[in-house]
Design a protein around this motif. Structure first.
Motif, PDB file in Angstrom:
ATOM      1  N   LEU A   1     -72.958  47.595 -27.675  1.00 36.76           N
ATOM      2  CA  LEU A   1     -71.687  47.691 -27.662  1.00 36.76           C
ATOM      3  C   LEU A   1     -70.864  47.714 -28.360  1.00 36.76           C
ATOM      4  O   LEU A   1     -69.452  47.935 -28.790  1.00 36.76           O
ATOM      5  CB  LEU A   1     -71.994  45.677 -27.105  1.00 36.76           C
ATOM      6  N   ILE A   2     -71.608  46.785 -29.435  1.00 38.75           N
ATOM      7  CA  ILE A   2     -70.435  47.372 -31.088  1.00 38.75           C
ATOM      8  C   ILE A   2     -70.429  47.906 -31.027  1.00 38.75           C
ATOM      9  O   ILE A   2     -68.967  49.193 -31.556  1.00 38.75           O
ATOM     10  CB  ILE A   2     -70.656  47.091 -32.063  1.00 38.75           C
ATOM     11  N   SER A   3     -71.246  49.535 -30.541  1.00 36.27           N
ATOM     12  CA  SER A   3     -70.208  50.769 -31.572  1.00 36.27           C
ATOM     13  C   SER A   3     -69.335  51.228 -29.745  1.00 36.27           C
ATOM     14  O   SER A   3     -68.190  51.988 -30.413  1.00 36.27           O
ATOM     15  CB  SER A   3     -71.871  51.910 -31.249  1.00 36.27           C
ATOM     16  N   THR A   4     -69.463  51.393 -29.064  1.00 41.85           N
ATOM     17  CA  THR A   4     -68.311  51.573 -27.851  1.00 41.85           C
ATOM     18  C   THR A   4     -67.079  50.658 -28.584  1.00 41.85           C
ATOM     19  O   THR A   4     -65.881  51.425 -28.206  1.00 41.85           O
ATOM     20  CB  THR A   4     -68.314  50.520 -26.456  1.00 41.85           C
ATOM     21  N   LEU A   5     -67.537  49.368 -29.060  1.00 41.35           N
ATOM     22  CA  LEU A   5     -65.728  48.865 -29.082  1.00 41.35           C
ATOM     23  C   LEU A   5     -65.394  49.695 -30.654  1.00 41.35           C
ATOM     24  O   LEU A   5     -64.133  49.859 -30.902  1.00 41.35           O
ATOM     25  CB  LEU A   5     -66.493  47.374 -29.873  1.00 41.35           C
ATOM     26  N   PHE A   6     -66.117  50.017 -32.024  1.00 44.36           N
ATOM     27  CA  PHE A   6     -65.848  50.972 -32.276  1.00 44.36           C
ATOM     28  C   PHE A   6     -65.164  52.564 -32.123  1.00 44.36           C
ATOM     29  O   PHE A   6     -64.209  52.856 -32.564  1.00 44.36           O
ATOM     30  CB  PHE A   6     -66.605  51.058 -33.343  1.00 44.36           C
ATOM     31  N   HIS A   7     -66.305  52.714 -31.153  1.00 42.11           N
ATOM     32  CA  HIS A   7     -65.300  53.751 -30.877  1.00 42.11           C
ATOM     33  C   HIS A   7     -64.112  53.751 -29.637  1.00 42.11           C
ATOM     34  O   HIS A   7     -62.597  55.041 -30.586  1.00 42.11           O
ATOM     35  CB  HIS A   7     -65.910  54.768 -29.357  1.00 42.11           C
ATOM     36  N   ARG A   8     -64.023  52.088 -29.525  1.00 40.09           N
ATOM     37  CA  ARG A   8     -62.215  52.629 -29.093  1.00 40.09           C
ATOM     38  C   ARG A   8     -61.256  52.153 -29.882  1.00 40.09           C
ATOM     39  O   ARG A   8     -60.172  51.907 -29.198  1.00 40.09           O
ATOM     40  CB  ARG A   8     -62.663  51.213 -27.754  1.00 40.09           C
ATOM     41  N   SER A   9     -61.996  51.919 -31.201  1.00 40.87           N
ATOM     42  CA  SER A   9     -60.598  51.198 -32.000  1.00 40.87           C
ATOM     43  C   SER A   9     -60.780  52.163 -33.274  1.00 40.87           C
ATOM     44  O   SER A   9     -59.128  51.527 -33.844  1.00 40.87           O
ATOM     45  CB  SER A   9     -61.351  49.655 -32.539  1.00 40.87           C
TER      46      SER A   9
END
Length: 354
Positions: free
Chosen positions: A226-234
């Motif tokens: 989840l954090i990896s996906t959030l980082f990708h979007r940020s």
């Protein structure tokens, strides 16, 4: 959102239900739609893989995610005490310290022109250390746990060929052997940690190991993803952390689907499903609420509050870093039946290019 309430996918071998309202109905009817197939291997295990697993007594009897029986409630209650709102709130200090330290190291590497994988450098280990602390578990090889977790997810939710499946089975057997050793130690000297509590509950060794197996995977690896996906979007921008967490849970959760099986003939929408029909529920990406990403009903994820907290903290701690980097490559993906996230986020500093 699909116009069909339930459709049979020949390639996957499941009746797919993407409509969020219908997915909720299925999850809220565990007598009709049982969780018996929740943790079965999507790709049938080969004889060689089964032989490796049987060598360590590998077994996953009904305990939490796959349990529709009377034992589910007491096991869930025993585990839930570790994830109480008060304990999760108290864990925020540790989560922030862990992420901030790794963000600092990543920033230093980027400042001298190095490329950094934000998944391994920042997102991977903090959720593991946090959940181990909550569960009272010490002296755990976290890199090994991370490797075991990814291998087990691929073994049970992926499409590995026979040779790859054998490699994954050896990894799962090693993990299970470690769980057995911790269970044996808890029987000899009970402590107020996960294994001690489960032993005190009267569970068999196989039941204790089954709880530990998927709890130690789901309790940290899905949060890393989840954090990896959030980082990708940020990347390259400033975001409101809490808002983005909810957005990603709605649109691109690390657990986008989950399984059920029809115990008897049933109707989903206007579609008749036969008894024994395997069902794949869309939890994310189909217009539903963020809460649906964690499931609904008696099997709702016990770590929902923890995952939300850790994701928010990670974005807050990494905000400045994320705003000043760009991707070096298109991220390779973890793309399994029920798990999806960037496998790697290799970035470089924008400032070094100015």
């Amino acid at each position: 959102m699909s116009g069909c309430p339930a459709r049979y996918d020949e390639e996957l071998g499941y009746w797919v239900v993407d409509d969020p309202a219908l997915a909720r109905e299925v999850l809220l009817d565990p007598e009709t739609f049982r969780p018996d197939n929740a943790v079965l291997a999507h790709t049938p295990l080969s004889v060689k893989a089964l032989r490796v697993l049987s060598g360590v007594g590998f077994a996953l009897p009904p305990t939490l995610a796959n349990n529709a029986g009377e034992s589910h409630r007491p096991i869930r209650a025993a585990v839930a005490r570790f994830f109480s709102p008060a304990r999760v709130a108290a864990a925020e200090v540790l989560a922030r310290e862990l992420v901030s330290a790794r963000v600092g190291s990543a920033a230093a590497a980027l400042a001298v022109g190095q490329q950094v994988d934000l998944v391994q450098a920042v997102a991977a280990e903090p959720p593991a250390f946090v959940v181990l602390d909550l569960l009272g578990l010490r002296e755990v090889d976290v890199p090994a746990l991370k490797a075991w977790s990814l291998d087990s997810l691929e073994l049970f939710w992926g499409w590995p060929g026979e040779d790859r499946q054998l490699e994954l089975a050896y990894s799962a057997a090693e993990f299970y052997g470690w769980l057995r050793s911790r269970t044996a130690a808890a029987r000899e000297a009970p402590a107020d940690d996960l294994f001690g509590v489960l032993v005190e509950l009267g569970l068999t060794d196989e039941e204790v190991c089954a709880v530990g197996y998927f709890l130690l995977i789901a309790g940290q690896e899905t949060t890393t993803q989840l954090i990896s996906t959030l980082f990708h979007r940020s990347l390259g921008q400033r975001v409101e952390s809490a808002e983005l967490v909810e957005e990603v849970l709605r649109e691109a959760s690390s657990v986008p689907t989950w399984r059920r099986v029809a115990a008897r003939p049933a109707v989903v929408g206007e579609v008749e499903l036969p008894a024994g029909a395997p069902v794949l529920l869309g939890l994310s990406g189909h217009g539903g609420s963020a809460d649906l990403a964690f499931g609904i009903g008696v099997h709702r994820c016990l770590g929902a509050g923890l995952a939300r907290m850790e994701a928010r903290v990670a974005l807050e701690a990494a905000g400045d870093l994320l705003g000043g980097v760009r991707l070096v490559e298109r991220p390779p993906m973890i793309d399994l039946l029920s798990f999806r996230a960037p496998k790697r986020l290799l970035v470089t500093s924008i400032r070094n290019e100015e």
